[in-house]
Design an enzyme around this catalytic site. Structure first.
Site, PDB file in Angstrom:
ATOM      1  N   LYS A  41      51.966 -52.002  10.154  1.00 42.38           N
ATOM      2  CA  LYS A  41      50.625 -52.067  10.725  1.00 42.38           C
ATOM      3  C   LYS A  41      50.234 -50.718  11.319  1.00 42.38           C
ATOM      4  O   LYS A  41      51.068 -50.013  11.909  1.00 42.38           O
ATOM      5  CB  LYS A  41      50.574 -53.159  11.790  1.00 42.38           C
ATOM      6  N   SER A 116      44.770 -59.780  13.953  1.00 42.57           N
ATOM      7  CA  SER A 116      44.371 -58.441  13.551  1.00 42.57           C
ATOM      8  C   SER A 116      45.286 -57.819  12.508  1.00 42.57           C
ATOM      9  O   SER A 116      44.987 -56.752  11.965  1.00 42.57           O
ATOM     10  CB  SER A 116      44.322 -57.522  14.778  1.00 42.57           C
ATOM     11  N   SER A 140      47.935 -62.537  16.424  1.00 33.79           N
ATOM     12  CA  SER A 140      47.574 -61.591  15.372  1.00 33.79           C
ATOM     13  C   SER A 140      48.604 -61.425  14.270  1.00 33.79           C
ATOM     14  O   SER A 140      48.358 -60.726  13.296  1.00 33.79           O
ATOM     15  CB  SER A 140      47.254 -60.217  15.972  1.00 33.79           C
TER      16      SER A 140
END
Length: 435
Positions: A41, A116, A140
């Site tokens: 990420k 996210s 997330s």
């Protein structure tokens, strides 16, 4: 050791828009992840490869060091294949707030991949990487795992080092794995978990747990608590899929009992007060001087800072910073932030009582199937409420896993197992029983 990359990591328009930056960071010659590709990420620092947090504010930021989890990936022989798309600074549930455009859902075309960590889930679901790392502040990892039909683990707070993670809300967030199967996710957790001298919040309890061996699918004699508050508000199709998964677990020898978590009714409100308050403090460093785009040097410093933030931050980040600053301001701290922390303590107490009756708790991961792209952007409040099943876990600092439970109208549905603190083996075992 790993081969260091140049500063000119390639910017791409990757498949599913899953990556902000595609690159190749080779790991050690051998190790438990040798031959595996891992997507990371884009809020986790990678030395020599830009780390944008999905924001125009950090579009050209290149960290001078690796996060602890990245170093552990490289030492384990993994090949890092890129930095994944995400909601800006982790603020969103759909990956649509990214400054680099929304990611797409390989498992449900035309739908969001969740957020996210949507790019990480899309990379795994779309076969662009074997495994991925995401971060979970209020769901997330679990949200995109559910929406993309993959497995995601949110570890106990303190299990995985946050050194090198660009902070959103320090007291809530954790780095964790996404993978096609529970065993693969657990094996990745084995690599990144453990105490770290660079992160004082990590615990010795995280060492040498062999999580992958817990993915044996044996739930004979396991008591699964079902919190009514986390089931009643779910979409009918999601609820039916969840109940069918519980029937499967009962057929395998598990027992289900009804439990109550009355304080979770305040969880979303408490979570957003705490998270936005911490975000307003953390994002104060992006002023165009220390970090971020320049706001120019004419006029006074306040105007320069404001110009930098106006240019660098997206609408959702601005909204959360403003709300968090308000909650911490003189005259309102006790009215909002202090009460949110009280609610957090009540939620932890409710979980403690529930675990006196059950080994793990189960609920739908998300109360709804994946949204259509663009559907939720005009109603941020409804988007916040969609986090109702995931945020209590972060407030209580507990471990949880989302595993595919089936589909409703052809759309993926995830089932969430929650365990007591450092009870990762219990949730991994329960999750593997559904595969």
């Amino acid at each position: 050791m790993a081969e260091e990359q140049s500063l000119a990591a390639e910017e791409t328009g990757s498949e599913y828009n899953a990556f902000v930056t595609e690159t190749t960071i080779e790991g050690a010659d051998d190790g438990p992840l040798s031959g595996k590709t891992v997507a990371v990420k884009d809020n986790i620092s990678t030395q020599g490869v830009r780390t944008t947090c999905g924001s125009a504010m950090l579009a050209d930021y290149v960290p001078p060091y690796d996060a602890t989890v990245v170093r552990r990936l490289k030492d384990a022989g993994a090949t890092i294949v890129g930095k994944t798309n995400m909601d800006e600074f982790g603020m969103g549930s759909t990956t649509e707030t990214s400054a680099f455009g929304p990611a797409e859902n390989p498992a449900a075309p035309g739908r969001v991949p969740g957020g996210s960590s949507g790019g990480s889930a899309a990379a795994v679901a779309g076969g662009l990487a074997d495994l991925a790392l995401g971060t979970d502040t209020g769901g997330s990892i679990r949200n995109p795992a559910a929406f993309c039909g993959v497995v995601g683990i949110k570890p106990t707070y303190g299990l995985v080092s946050r050194y090198g993670l660009v902070a959103y809300a320090n007291s809530l967030e954790q780095i964790g794995p996404l993978a096609p199967t529970v065993e693969e996710a657990a094996a990745l957790l084995d690599v990144v978990a453990g105490p770290d001298e660079h992160d004082a919040t990590t615990r010795d309890a995280a060492a040498n747990s062999d999580y992958a061996s817990a993915a044996d699918g044996d739930v004979e004699g396991t008591t699964i608590g079902v919190p009514t508050e986390l089931v009643e508000g779910a979409d009918e199709g999601v609820r039916e899929t969840f109940e069918a998964a519980l029937d499967d677990l009962r057929d395998q020898g598990a027992e289900t009992v009804e439990v109550s978590l009355p304080s979770v009714e305040t969880a979303v409100q408490a979570y957003y007060v705490v998270a936005m308050s911490e975000a307003s403090s953390n994002l104060a460093r992006y002023d165009g001087v220390r970090y971020g785009v320049s706001g120019g040097y004419e006029g006074n410093w306040n105007e320069s800072f404001a110009d930098a933030r106006e240019e660098g931050f997206g609408e959702e980040v601005k909204r959360r910073v403003l709300l968090g600053t308000y909650a911490l301001s003189a005259g309102y701290h006790d009215k909002y932030y202090a009460k949110a922390q009280d609610a957090r303590a009540w939620i932890q107490q409710d979980f403690d009582e529930a675990f006196q009756e059950a080994d793990v708790l189960a609920s739908p991961t998300m109360p709804v199937p994946p949204f259509e792209l663009g559907e939720s952007l005009d109603d941020p409040l409804q988007l916040y409420l969609a986090d109702a099943n995931t945020v209590p876990v972060n407030l209580a600092n507990l471990p949880a896993i989302s595993v595919p439970a089936g589909e409703t109208d052809g759309l993926p549905v995830g089932l969430q197992f929650v365990g007591p603190a450092f009870g990762e083996r219990a949730v991994i075992r329960a999750g593997s029983a559904l595969e």
